[in-house]
Design a protein around this motif. Structure first.
Motif, PDB file in Angstrom:
ATOM      1  N   ASP A  68       0.844  -1.193   0.000  1.00 60.45           N
ATOM      2  CA  ASP A  68       0.000   0.000   0.000  1.00 60.45           C
ATOM      3  C   ASP A  68       0.885   1.252   0.000  1.00 60.45           C
ATOM      4  O   ASP A  68       2.106   1.161   0.170  1.00 60.45           O
ATOM      5  CB  ASP A  68      -0.945  -0.010   1.210  1.00 60.45           C
ATOM      6  CG  ASP A  68      -0.207  -0.109   2.534  1.00 60.45           C
ATOM      7  OD1 ASP A  68       0.901   0.468   2.636  1.00 60.45           O
ATOM      8  OD2 ASP A  68      -0.730  -0.747   3.466  1.00 60.45           O
ATOM      9  N   PRO A  69       0.315   2.442  -0.202  1.00 62.67           N
ATOM     10  CA  PRO A  69       1.112   3.678  -0.245  1.00 62.67           C
ATOM     11  C   PRO A  69       1.953   3.921   1.009  1.00 62.67           C
ATOM     12  O   PRO A  69       3.098   4.384   0.897  1.00 62.67           O
ATOM     13  CB  PRO A  69       0.037   4.763  -0.406  1.00 62.67           C
ATOM     14  CG  PRO A  69      -1.061   4.076  -1.140  1.00 62.67           C
ATOM     15  CD  PRO A  69      -1.098   2.691  -0.568  1.00 62.67           C
ATOM     16  N   ASP A  70       1.397   3.625   2.194  1.00 57.68           N
ATOM     17  CA  ASP A  70       2.170   3.840   3.433  1.00 57.68           C
ATOM     18  C   ASP A  70       3.482   3.063   3.406  1.00 57.68           C
ATOM     19  O   ASP A  70       4.557   3.600   3.696  1.00 57.68           O
ATOM     20  CB  ASP A  70       1.352   3.401   4.660  1.00 57.68           C
ATOM     21  CG  ASP A  70       0.244   4.386   4.973  1.00 57.68           C
ATOM     22  OD1 ASP A  70       0.331   5.519   4.450  1.00 57.68           O
ATOM     23  OD2 ASP A  70      -0.662   4.037   5.728  1.00 57.68           O
ATOM     24  N   GLU A  71       3.383   1.781   3.074  1.00 59.26           N
ATOM     25  CA  GLU A  71       4.581   0.940   3.044  1.00 59.26           C
ATOM     26  C   GLU A  71       5.538   1.405   1.958  1.00 59.26           C
ATOM     27  O   GLU A  71       6.764   1.396   2.135  1.00 59.26           O
ATOM     28  CB  GLU A  71       4.184  -0.522   2.796  1.00 59.26           C
ATOM     29  CG  GLU A  71       5.371  -1.485   2.837  1.00 59.26           C
ATOM     30  CD  GLU A  71       4.947  -2.927   2.628  1.00 59.26           C
ATOM     31  OE1 GLU A  71       5.566  -3.591   1.756  1.00 59.26           O
ATOM     32  OE2 GLU A  71       4.001  -3.378   3.307  1.00 59.26           O
ATOM     33  N   TYR A  72       4.997   1.841   0.826  1.00 61.43           N
ATOM     34  CA  TYR A  72       5.834   2.288  -0.281  1.00 61.43           C
ATOM     35  C   TYR A  72       6.644   3.528   0.120  1.00 61.43           C
ATOM     36  O   TYR A  72       7.844   3.614  -0.145  1.00 61.43           O
ATOM     37  CB  TYR A  72       4.971   2.602  -1.513  1.00 61.43           C
ATOM     38  CG  TYR A  72       5.782   2.840  -2.772  1.00 61.43           C
ATOM     39  CD1 TYR A  72       6.059   1.800  -3.649  1.00 61.43           C
ATOM     40  CD2 TYR A  72       6.280   4.110  -3.071  1.00 61.43           C
ATOM     41  CE1 TYR A  72       6.823   2.005  -4.800  1.00 61.43           C
ATOM     42  CE2 TYR A  72       7.042   4.327  -4.214  1.00 61.43           C
ATOM     43  CZ  TYR A  72       7.309   3.270  -5.079  1.00 61.43           C
ATOM     44  OH  TYR A  72       8.067   3.480  -6.204  1.00 61.43           O
ATOM     45  N   ILE A  73       5.976   4.481   0.786  1.00 59.55           N
ATOM     46  CA  ILE A  73       6.649   5.721   1.202  1.00 59.55           C
ATOM     47  C   ILE A  73       7.738   5.428   2.244  1.00 59.55           C
ATOM     48  O   ILE A  73       8.825   6.003   2.209  1.00 59.55           O
ATOM     49  CB  ILE A  73       5.624   6.726   1.760  1.00 59.55           C
ATOM     50  CG1 ILE A  73       4.713   7.212   0.632  1.00 59.55           C
ATOM     51  CG2 ILE A  73       6.322   7.916   2.411  1.00 59.55           C
ATOM     52  CD1 ILE A  73       3.540   8.042   1.087  1.00 59.55           C
ATOM     53  N   ILE A  74       7.440   4.510   3.164  1.00 58.25           N
ATOM     54  CA  ILE A  74       8.423   4.140   4.184  1.00 58.25           C
ATOM     55  C   ILE A  74       9.662   3.511   3.542  1.00 58.25           C
ATOM     56  O   ILE A  74      10.799   3.800   3.912  1.00 58.25           O
ATOM     57  CB  ILE A  74       7.801   3.163   5.208  1.00 58.25           C
ATOM     58  CG1 ILE A  74       6.746   3.888   6.048  1.00 58.25           C
ATOM     59  CG2 ILE A  74       8.879   2.560   6.117  1.00 58.25           C
ATOM     60  CD1 ILE A  74       5.908   2.978   6.917  1.00 58.25           C
ATOM     61  N   LYS A  75       9.434   2.647   2.525  1.00 62.73           N
ATOM     62  CA  LYS A  75      10.536   1.943   1.879  1.00 62.73           C
ATOM     63  C   LYS A  75      11.313   2.814   0.894  1.00 62.73           C
ATOM     64  O   LYS A  75      12.538   2.765   0.834  1.00 62.73           O
ATOM     65  CB  LYS A  75      10.002   0.711   1.140  1.00 62.73           C
ATOM     66  CG  LYS A  75       9.569  -0.426   2.067  1.00 62.73           C
ATOM     67  CD  LYS A  75       8.992  -1.586   1.291  1.00 62.73           C
ATOM     68  CE  LYS A  75      10.050  -2.305   0.477  1.00 62.73           C
ATOM     69  NZ  LYS A  75       9.502  -3.523  -0.177  1.00 62.73           N
ATOM     70  N   TYR A  76      10.587   3.648   0.124  1.00 60.51           N
ATOM     71  CA  TYR A  76      11.247   4.352  -0.975  1.00 60.51           C
ATOM     72  C   TYR A  76      11.241   5.884  -0.850  1.00 60.51           C
ATOM     73  O   TYR A  76      11.935   6.558  -1.625  1.00 60.51           O
ATOM     74  CB  TYR A  76      10.578   3.966  -2.311  1.00 60.51           C
ATOM     75  CG  TYR A  76      10.587   2.480  -2.575  1.00 60.51           C
ATOM     76  CD1 TYR A  76      11.775   1.806  -2.841  1.00 60.51           C
ATOM     77  CD2 TYR A  76       9.397   1.746  -2.554  1.00 60.51           C
ATOM     78  CE1 TYR A  76      11.786   0.438  -3.088  1.00 60.51           C
ATOM     79  CE2 TYR A  76       9.397   0.377  -2.796  1.00 60.51           C
ATOM     80  CZ  TYR A  76      10.596  -0.272  -3.066  1.00 60.51           C
ATOM     81  OH  TYR A  76      10.592  -1.622  -3.307  1.00 60.51           O
ATOM     82  N   GLY A  77      10.430   6.419   0.051  1.00 60.61           N
ATOM     83  CA  GLY A  77      10.435   7.860   0.262  1.00 60.61           C
ATOM     84  C   GLY A  77       9.333   8.602  -0.492  1.00 60.61           C
ATOM     85  O   GLY A  77       8.727   8.076  -1.437  1.00 60.61           O
ATOM     86  N   ASN A  78       9.098   9.854  -0.060  1.00 60.18           N
ATOM     87  CA  ASN A  78       8.026  10.680  -0.630  1.00 60.18           C
ATOM     88  C   ASN A  78       8.258  11.021  -2.102  1.00 60.18           C
ATOM     89  O   ASN A  78       7.319  11.024  -2.900  1.00 60.18           O
ATOM     90  CB  ASN A  78       7.884  11.988   0.161  1.00 60.18           C
ATOM     91  CG  ASN A  78       7.294  11.747   1.539  1.00 60.18           C
ATOM     92  OD1 ASN A  78       6.555  10.796   1.740  1.00 60.18           O
ATOM     93  ND2 ASN A  78       7.635  12.607   2.489  1.00 60.18           N
ATOM     94  N   ALA A  79       9.514  11.338  -2.450  1.00 60.58           N
ATOM     95  CA  ALA A  79       9.821  11.780  -3.808  1.00 60.58           C
ATOM     96  C   ALA A  79       9.491  10.699  -4.834  1.00 60.58           C
ATOM     97  O   ALA A  79       8.910  10.982  -5.891  1.00 60.58           O
ATOM     98  CB  ALA A  79      11.297  12.167  -3.916  1.00 60.58           C
TER      99      ALA A  79
END
Length: 271
Positions: free
Chosen positions: A15-26
């Motif tokens: 999901d987006p939360d996990e994606y942002i944690i792993k790869y960052g906001n940018a």
């Protein structure tokens, strides 16, 4: 409901939360920027399901694309999709238009079909563009009417057809000389023809020997004028579609969108 839906394609996270944690906001913002429209996403999924090297699958791909596009109500949006899909998947725009026309206007013979895409000759690295027989015949018809020597008819022709509108090189040369002499008030056709070159005289002889079936000059001129108007509007239509794909501001997009809709309305009124 008028919503602009986009499909965000994400890999490597649930999901987006996990994606942002792993790869960052940018990196997540980059996914948002590259999000596809619903139509584009469905076309992409469809391509994965088919083998476009297979003739049958390629035909099926074209038919399914046409079904998707025919459901788009917005004329400008439909034009942009056809242009984009044609380029991305290397499918003839003429073929897409033909299938969309069948689905959108099936059974409604009185409705104006979508304009078929014209070859964009400005991108072709050739010195001479082949002029179709239909265009040559139309231009020959105009010349045959001008060769009647009626200056009143010439004024009508001149207001609607510029010399550069003649695509055939020989026809353009003849039209230029006729325009120049008629502008001087000289309607002596025999005298004008005597000053033309051998190739031009032979071409005019062939034109005069041809029966163009003109029974009503006014109706013939009206049909010809509509043909030129349709050609110019169609050319402008595809110019706008290309501009809409470029990086332009929202005000320009809005103005171009309005112009495109106006053009489509005018095209639909041309019989």
């Amino acid at each position: 409901m008028g919503c602009d839906l986009r499909i965000l394609q994400m890999e490597g996270a649930k999901d987006p939360d996990e994606y942002i944690i792993k790869y960052g906001n940018a990196r997540f913002q980059n996914l948002i920027d590259k999000a596809l429209s619903v139509i584009e996403f469905k076309v992409k999924v469809l391509k994965k399901q088919l083998d476009l090297n297979s003739t049958n699958d390629k035909i099926k791909f074209l038919n399914e694309i046409a079904k998707l596009i025919s459901k788009v109500d917005n004329t400008m949006e439909r034009e942009v999709y056809i242009e984009k899909i044609s380029k991305e998947y290397e499918i003839s725009k003429e073929a897409i238009y033909a299938e969309v026309n069948k689905l959108t206007y099936e059974g409604a013979k009185s409705e104006k079909l979508l304009e078929k895409a014209k070859p964009v000759v400005k991108h072709q690295k050739i010195e001479k563009v082949e002029v179709s027989q239909a265009i040559k015949k139309r231009e020959n018809t105009v010349l045959s009417i001008l060769l009647m020597g009626d200056l009143n008819i010439f004024q009508i022709v001149k207001q609607n057809i510029a010399i550069q509108d003649f695509k055939d090189e020989l026809n353009q040369q003849i039209a230029k000389k006729l325009y120049e002499e008629f502008e001087k008030g000289n309607s002596n056709i025999n005298g004008i023809l005597d000053n033309l070159g051998e190739e031009e005289q032979n071409h005019i002889t062939a034109i005069l020997a041809e029966d163009y079936g003109i029974e009503d000059i006014e109706k013939a001129m009206d049909d010809i004028m509509q043909g030129y108007e349709k050609e110019k509007l169609t050319q402008r239509k595809f110019e706008i579609v290309e501009l809409l794909e470029a990086d332009i501001d929202e005000i320009q997009k809005k103005e171009l969108g309005k112009e495109l809709n106006d053009i489509m309305i005018r095209l639909a009124k041309i019989k």
